[in-house]
Write a protein that holds these residues in place. Sequence first.
Motif, PDB file in Angstrom:
ATOM      1  N   GLN A   1       2.543  12.551  -9.270  1.00 47.96           N
ATOM      2  CA  GLN A   1       3.134  13.885  -9.196  1.00 47.96           C
ATOM      3  C   GLN A   1       4.519  13.845  -8.554  1.00 47.96           C
ATOM      4  O   GLN A   1       5.037  14.881  -8.151  1.00 47.96           O
ATOM      5  N   GLY A   2       5.090  12.671  -8.433  1.00 44.50           N
ATOM      6  CA  GLY A   2       6.365  12.509  -7.742  1.00 44.50           C
ATOM      7  C   GLY A   2       6.129  12.014  -6.323  1.00 44.50           C
ATOM      8  O   GLY A   2       5.080  12.286  -5.729  1.00 44.50           O
ATOM      9  N   ILE A   3       7.090  11.291  -5.781  1.00 47.32           N
ATOM     10  CA  ILE A   3       6.908  10.626  -4.486  1.00 47.32           C
ATOM     11  C   ILE A   3       6.538  11.607  -3.376  1.00 47.32           C
ATOM     12  O   ILE A   3       5.590  11.367  -2.622  1.00 47.32           O
ATOM     13  N   ILE A   4       7.247  12.729  -3.282  1.00 46.66           N
ATOM     14  CA  ILE A   4       7.011  13.684  -2.189  1.00 46.66           C
ATOM     15  C   ILE A   4       5.601  14.264  -2.258  1.00 46.66           C
ATOM     16  O   ILE A   4       4.864  14.258  -1.264  1.00 46.66           O
ATOM     17  N   LEU A   5       5.198  14.742  -3.440  1.00 46.71           N
ATOM     18  CA  LEU A   5       3.850  15.311  -3.579  1.00 46.71           C
ATOM     19  C   LEU A   5       2.763  14.259  -3.421  1.00 46.71           C
ATOM     20  O   LEU A   5       1.692  14.545  -2.882  1.00 46.71           O
ATOM     21  N   ASN A   6       3.034  13.041  -3.889  1.00 41.90           N
ATOM     22  CA  ASN A   6       2.060  11.969  -3.723  1.00 41.90           C
ATOM     23  C   ASN A   6       1.826  11.672  -2.243  1.00 41.90           C
ATOM     24  O   ASN A   6       0.679  11.555  -1.793  1.00 41.90           O
ATOM     25  N   LEU A   7       2.910  11.518  -1.474  1.00 39.64           N
ATOM     26  CA  LEU A   7       2.791  11.229  -0.043  1.00 39.64           C
ATOM     27  C   LEU A   7       2.171  12.413   0.701  1.00 39.64           C
ATOM     28  O   LEU A   7       1.324  12.223   1.582  1.00 39.64           O
ATOM     29  N   TRP A   8       2.588  13.638   0.342  1.00 40.73           N
ATOM     30  CA  TRP A   8       2.024  14.826   0.976  1.00 40.73           C
ATOM     31  C   TRP A   8       0.526  14.917   0.716  1.00 40.73           C
ATOM     32  O   TRP A   8      -0.271  15.156   1.631  1.00 40.73           O
ATOM     33  N   GLY A   9       0.129  14.731  -0.534  1.00 39.88           N
ATOM     34  CA  GLY A   9      -1.292  14.797  -0.883  1.00 39.88           C
ATOM     35  C   GLY A   9      -2.112  13.717  -0.204  1.00 39.88           C
ATOM     36  O   GLY A   9      -3.264  13.940   0.173  1.00 39.88           O
TER      37      GLY A   9
ATOM     38  N   HIS B   1       0.826  -1.211   0.000  1.00 35.33           N
ATOM     39  CA  HIS B   1       0.000   0.000   0.000  1.00 35.33           C
ATOM     40  C   HIS B   1       0.859   1.258   0.000  1.00 35.33           C
ATOM     41  O   HIS B   1       0.538   2.225  -0.698  1.00 35.33           O
ATOM     42  N   LEU B   2       1.941   1.257   0.773  1.00 35.35           N
ATOM     43  CA  LEU B   2       2.827   2.422   0.782  1.00 35.35           C
ATOM     44  C   LEU B   2       3.472   2.641  -0.586  1.00 35.35           C
ATOM     45  O   LEU B   2       3.643   3.778  -1.021  1.00 35.35           O
ATOM     46  N   TYR B   3       3.803   1.548  -1.264  1.00 32.75           N
ATOM     47  CA  TYR B   3       4.358   1.674  -2.615  1.00 32.75           C
ATOM     48  C   TYR B   3       3.325   2.289  -3.566  1.00 32.75           C
ATOM     49  O   TYR B   3       3.628   3.214  -4.327  1.00 32.75           O
TER      50      TYR B   3
ATOM     51  N   THR C   1      -1.398   5.659  -7.034  1.00 31.07           N
ATOM     52  CA  THR C   1      -2.322   4.749  -7.701  1.00 31.07           C
ATOM     53  C   THR C   1      -3.043   3.936  -6.635  1.00 31.07           C
ATOM     54  O   THR C   1      -2.672   3.969  -5.466  1.00 31.07           O
ATOM     55  N   THR C   2      -4.089   3.248  -7.017  1.00 29.16           N
ATOM     56  CA  THR C   2      -4.854   2.438  -6.068  1.00 29.16           C
ATOM     57  C   THR C   2      -4.707   0.964  -6.425  1.00 29.16           C
ATOM     58  O   THR C   2      -4.261   0.618  -7.514  1.00 29.16           O
ATOM     59  N   THR C   3      -5.118   0.132  -5.502  1.00 31.29           N
ATOM     60  CA  THR C   3      -5.076  -1.311  -5.746  1.00 31.29           C
ATOM     61  C   THR C   3      -5.937  -1.662  -6.958  1.00 31.29           C
ATOM     62  O   THR C   3      -5.531  -2.442  -7.814  1.00 31.29           O
ATOM     63  N   TRP C   4      -7.122  -1.058  -7.029  1.00 31.03           N
ATOM     64  CA  TRP C   4      -8.025  -1.328  -8.153  1.00 31.03           C
ATOM     65  C   TRP C   4      -7.402  -0.885  -9.471  1.00 31.03           C
ATOM     66  O   TRP C   4      -7.440  -1.616 -10.469  1.00 31.03           O
TER      67      TRP C   4
END
Length: 200
Positions: A170-178, A137-139, A145-148
């Motif tokens: 949007q890149g790892i940092i923005l993805n995690l932040w969002g 899930h963290l990946y 993206t989602t599992t589905w």
Amino acid sequence: MDPGFVKPEEEVKEGEDKGQGVVIPLIPGDIKLRRCGYCLVKQPMRAKHCRLCQHCVRRYDHHCPWLENCVGERNHPLFIVYLSVQLVVLLWGGHVAWSGLYFEQSQEWLQDNIFLLVSFLLIFIFTIVVLLLLVSHLYLISCNTTTWEFMSHHRISYLRHSELENPFDQGIILNLWGFFCSHHITAWENIYFHKNSEPV
């Protein structure tokens, strides 16, 4: 908890913003937002109908049988917290079971330790399962993206028609932040059409 159910009253005509609904931008002709065949609401991008919950869910990830609820845009961060807490409890339980074992040689060693040994083995198996689930899930979150979407990429129209592998990345940092720091519903159409160089 509400995973982000799509409600009929959220549909707002284009150009109107009443503060409660989500404005759906104009979609180019080759990609169409479809109306759900089950609950008849207009599905925003990344939403999917869950037959078990009988609702469309925003940024649908999966239906969790253990929670008896969908995991979607509103509760996905809490699901990650749930998995993390579960992992910590399993690690603690494994430590307790292991520390209760004593390894002195005796004829009745197995009989004295069978309960703790079986407990430790079961906890070890569940720990591996939860750890793999949390890491996967963290990946997916880091890729936005989602599992589905990951499992059904070839069947989802907005992913099939996209020039990019993942138009929401949007890149790892923005993805995690969002994911962890944003507490509002995202209009995924804006990101999708911006990434695909289409007018919003």
